[in-house]
Enzyme design. Structure first.
Site, PDB file in Angstrom:
ATOM      1  N   LEU A   1      23.868  -1.893 -22.357  1.00 43.46           N
ATOM      2  CA  LEU A   1      23.632  -0.618 -23.044  1.00 43.46           C
ATOM      3  C   LEU A   1      22.536  -0.818 -24.078  1.00 43.46           C
ATOM      4  CD1 LEU A   1      26.224   1.914 -24.315  1.00 43.46           C
ATOM      5  CD2 LEU A   1      24.464   1.095 -25.867  1.00 43.46           C
TER       6      LEU A   1
ATOM      7  N   ILE B   1      22.307  -3.141 -29.025  1.00 39.51           N
ATOM      8  CA  ILE B   1      22.201  -3.653 -27.666  1.00 39.51           C
ATOM      9  C   ILE B   1      23.561  -4.241 -27.294  1.00 39.51           C
ATOM     10  CG2 ILE B   1      20.979  -5.194 -26.095  1.00 39.51           C
ATOM     11  CD1 ILE B   1      19.124  -3.154 -27.410  1.00 39.51           C
ATOM     12  N   GLU B   2      24.138  -3.772 -26.193  1.00 34.68           N
ATOM     13  CA  GLU B   2      25.426  -4.282 -25.712  1.00 34.68           C
ATOM     14  C   GLU B   2      25.184  -5.062 -24.423  1.00 34.68           C
ATOM     15  OE1 GLU B   2      28.558  -3.896 -26.926  1.00 34.68           O
ATOM     16  OE2 GLU B   2      28.238  -2.452 -28.567  1.00 34.68           O
ATOM     17  N   ILE B   3      25.225  -6.391 -24.517  1.00 39.40           N
ATOM     18  CA  ILE B   3      24.975  -7.236 -23.350  1.00 39.40           C
ATOM     19  C   ILE B   3      26.154  -7.137 -22.374  1.00 39.40           C
ATOM     20  CG2 ILE B   3      23.324  -8.727 -24.492  1.00 39.40           C
ATOM     21  CD1 ILE B   3      25.527 -10.625 -25.185  1.00 39.40           C
TER      22      ILE B   3
END
Length: 834
Positions: free
Chosen positions: A258, A337-339
């Protein structure tokens, strides 16, 4: 009283008193219309305090190897290895500088690394001067071609704010080590015109322990606008000081990755047209960089997603509690930022070490790609990013209206993305009789200043919008660069219940309404004819009224509760008055004088003949959240932890005077011994203060207060207006409080009093809807009791129930005293009332 900041202009600069905007003069100066003066050659201010260039290298303490570090199972950097690697990078390269921003409660260090080309002291001072000019003289900065050429654009990269979202730290270490040794001319050129600031691990305690929260139990990514924790304070201060043009916050885990910008609603105090102008193109660049890594379905990796483009709602940037959303108020284009690949929670223990390490390696690559893609965007679009940051601040200083984001922009912007606000002209935090709480006012001013908001203190009385304000009052002129942040802190907020179906987290907050100080909004268009200097920090002056009859300490603020503790420690013979105030006897003059001087509290003269219950220091048991325990500590209250497990394991309550229950004590999970212990406690006259569903459940199980509990939607939250009946709990309470999963109490039995009730139109700001059947909304709660109390006629046991969240995440500090008053009342005389 307050300390005034040094003037950035020399006294020879004359100013005129006008209906005005932002002035840049110091103590005793006027707020002046349209001020954008040329900076004198010699000045005080940020540049004067710069005594080091770059590198600014700190040799970090290298802890002993700890094989229990949770990161090791993932093949990632343990805490003990971070300092070693950073020290090696500093030794190898003059591009690398490390500094310790904070030390956690367990002694671990929060380290920020700066990557930049070397700078002399003079060059560093020049950078500080330019940074200050951008924020305080943006119209001048916009015209300054030399600034546009020479300013090194700051970038802020934040990793591991959630301790068990690991890989951002390792991506940051890779970037640092790569740039330290790189012989790529493009890297060298970038570092000549950029400063890259990386917080390597914001939550080293959580990282070590495989925990989302820090060691005090706080979710740090809900704490930015309140800033209670040392880690959060440090990062807040760094963002305010650095003033980044772009910021990333590295999280996990959402598959596919995301990449913000977000869905609506968007923060109404942003200059969102300038924000999204860069946020969306940068997101596209990050997306492409991740795709270029070549990971796909065979690796378990889904394509990236950008909520603004791919979702309708549910991942918003409305509240300023998150790090990127906070950074936007300092002029940053900011992203979460969602890894993608989960390695925490159940996955950490259920997956093999080989699989965990495979996932962590992919996640690290993706986090690194997000960082390098963003740095490439900054390098390519440096001039536009800088110009737009200047424009954000220029609009604020000029008091201009926001611009709506253009409909159809990038093919993703629509009417639902337009969120604007009407800024007031200013806010006034009065002194003297118009101020509810001097300690609360001082705390609020200090908080504003810490966030980079300019606050002035009147050195001459002023008439503002038809009201007279004495010397010592504070004025927050919203014609300033960080007006969005000032309005976010001081404004009431907005009810957005009708605009979106669901929110990601809280929807309402207000330091102005919830921190206990009196704050007055001055409408736009009103002239500001005031004289005062910029405040560096505020100090509550406190007062001890002349009296031969003793004094009354009104418990209105955490500082008052701390003062009460100090008086009890000193052996003062205190009495709790029927209205909840505390009678301090005349013989306690010496300690009362000291408490006033130390804590800035106000002690009024006691009426002749005043008397009440003898007040001893209560022994308090708490079954509550980590944030509530923190709030008790802020008030100086010592508490004993209580829980379902502790009671089932044999904990005895006979040493307690009262018990606070909100979390961690569940009646249905108690064994018979635990239940019997609670029954015996209240039968012996022990008090109970219950909050929320857990508190109401214990009340019902013990048959304490005869009430019926009604509930709103579980996701409903916000600032609500209330009406106070006065008395020992809600006497001197504010007319607003905070709710999350709001409750209210109906069908009050004999002897149960409604001390606080929802107003006829309760929701001031936030998101609170009725459920699908039309029940549980604010209309249903209107006029209903939100705080109730009563006393058992036989045992004398006293009970108070809260349907609100007066200690929520340690934020609504003006509500703390309600809980302290409730605890004191329930811990009081257990003799049955005749």
């Amino acid at each position: 009283m307050a300390r005034l900041a040094p003037s950035p202009l020399r006294a020879r600069w004359s100013v005129v008193l006008l209906a005005g905007v932002l002035g840049l003069t110091g103590a005793g100066s006027a707020i002046v219309a349209g001020a954008d003066p040329v900076t004198p050659a010699a000045q005080t201010g940020p540049a004067a305090g710069v005594d080091r260039g770059y590198p600014r290298q700190t040799v970090l303490v290298e802890p002993a190897v700890d094989e229990g570090d949770a990161a090791l199972r993932l093949g990632l950097a343990a805490y003990h290895d971070i300092a070693r690697r950073l020290n090696a990078a500093q030794r190898a390269s003059d591009r690398v500088s490390a500094e310790v921003l904070a030390t956690t409660a367990t002694g671990r260090q929060v380290v920020m690394v700066t990557l930049t080309a070397p700078e002399s002291v003079a060059q560093a001072r020049q950078q500080a001067t330019m940074r200050d000019r951008i924020a305080t003289r943006p119209a001048q900065a916009a015209r300054d071609a030399g600034l546009a050429r020479a300013y090194k654009t700051p970038v802020f990269l934040n990793a591991n704010i959630h301790g068990n979202e690991f890989e951002g730290t390792d991506a940051a270490l890779r970037l640092i080590e790569d740039y330290a040794a790189s012989d790529d001319p493009a890297v060298a050129e970038m570092l000549e015109r950029t400063r890259i600031h990386l917080v390597v691990s914001m939550n080293p305690d959580g990282r070590h322990d495989n925990a989302r929260r820090n060691s005090a139990g706080f979710d740090l990514n809900r704490d930015l606008i309140t800033a209670t924790q040392p880690e959060t304070v440090a990062v807040r201060d760094a963002i305010a000081r650095i003033q980044p043009v772009l910021m990333l916050d590295l999280h996990g885990y959402v598959n596919g990755t995301l990449v913000e910008p977000t869905t609506p609603p968007h923060g109404e105090n942003y200059e969102y047209d300038l924000f999204v102008k860069h946020a969306y193109p940068n997101a596209l660049g990050i997306e492409q960089a991740i795709l270029d890594l070549g990971y796909g379905a065979e690796d378990g990796v889904e394509p990236p997603q950008i909520p603004l483009r791919d979702w309708s709602e549910g991942w918003d940037d409305w509240p300023p509690i998150f790090t990127p959303q906070y950074a936007a108020y300092h002029g940053a284009v900011a992203h979460t930022i969602e890894i993608p690949l989960r390695v925490n929670n159940a996955s950490y223990s259920s997956l093999t070490e080989t699989e965990l390490r495979r996932r962590a390696a992919i996640n690290t690559d993706i986090a690194h790609a997000a960082m390098t893609a963003s740095l490439a965007y900054v390098d390519e679009h440096r001039d536009e990013l800088l110009a737009d940051q200047v424009e954000i601040f220029r609009r604020g200083v000029a008091g201009e209206e926001q611009r709506p984001v253009k409909d159809g922009l990038f093919g993703v912007i629509g009417p639902d993305d337009v969120y604007l606000t009407d800024y007031p002209r200013a806010y006034v935090i009065p002194s003297g009789d118009a101020q509810r709480s001097a300690p609360a006012a001082a705390r609020l001013v200090d908080h504003l200043v810490a966030n980079g908001v300019q606050v002035r203190q009147l050195t001459q009385p002023a008439q503002i919008a038809g009201s007279a304000y004495p010397v010592g009052s504070y004025v927050v002129d919203l014609h300033q660069s960080r007006r969005g942040l000032a309005n976010t802190i001081l404004g009431a907020g907005t009810d957005i219940s009708g605009r979106v179906d669901a929110m990601y987290d809280i929807s309402g907050w207000s330091h102005g309404l919830l921190w206990g100080a009196s704050v007055v909004s001055v409408p736009e268009g009103e002239p500001l004819q005031v004289v005062g200097g910029l405040v560096a920090d505020a100090v509550a002056a406190g007062s001890l009224a002349p009296s031969d009859t003793g004094w009354v300490l009104s418990l209105e603020d955490p500082a008052d509760v701390r003062a009460l503790g100090r008086l009890l420690e000193a052996g003062a013979a205190l009495e709790r008055l029927p209205d909840g105030g505390v009678l301090v006897p005349a013989p306690a003059r010496a300690v009362a004088t000291q408490v006033v001087a130390d804590l800035g509290v106000e002690l009024a003269s006691a009426p002749a003949g005043a008397s009440g219950e003898e007040l001893d220091e209560p022994t308090i048991g708490v079954a509550g959240t980590a944030e509530e325990l923190w709030a008790f500590g802020e008030m100086g209250l010592s508490v004993e932890p209580v829980s379902t497990r502790a009671l089932n394991d044999g904990l005895e309550l006979d040493g307690l005077d009262t018990l606070y229950v909100s979390s961690g004590l569940v009646w249905r999970d108690l064994d018979e011994r635990g239940r019997a212990e609670l029954r015996e406690f209240v039968a012996d006259g022990g008090g109970v203060v219950g909050r929320g569903r857990a508190g109401a459940a214990v009340n019902d199980a013990l048959d304490l207060l005869e009430v019926t509990t009604a509930a709103g939607r579980s996701d409903a939250n916000g600032v609500v207006a209330v009406e106070n009946a006065g008395g020992p709990v809600t006497g001197d309470a504010t007319p607003h409080t905070f709710v999350y999963s709001p409750l209210w109490f109906t069908d009050l039995g004999d002897g149960v009093s409604a001390d606080q009730s929802y107003a006829t139109a309760p929701l001031v700001s936030g998101h609170w809807r009725a459920d699908a059947q039309g029940a549980g909304g604010p209309k249903a709660a209107a006029g209903q009791a939100v705080v109730v109390r009563g006393e058992d006629e036989v045992t004398g046991a006293r009970t108070v129930l809260f349907g609100s969240e007066p200690l929520f995440r340690a934020h609504p500090k003006g509500q703390y005293a309600l809980v302290a008053r409730a605890l004191l009342w329930t811990a009081g005389d257990d003799t049955p009332t005749p």
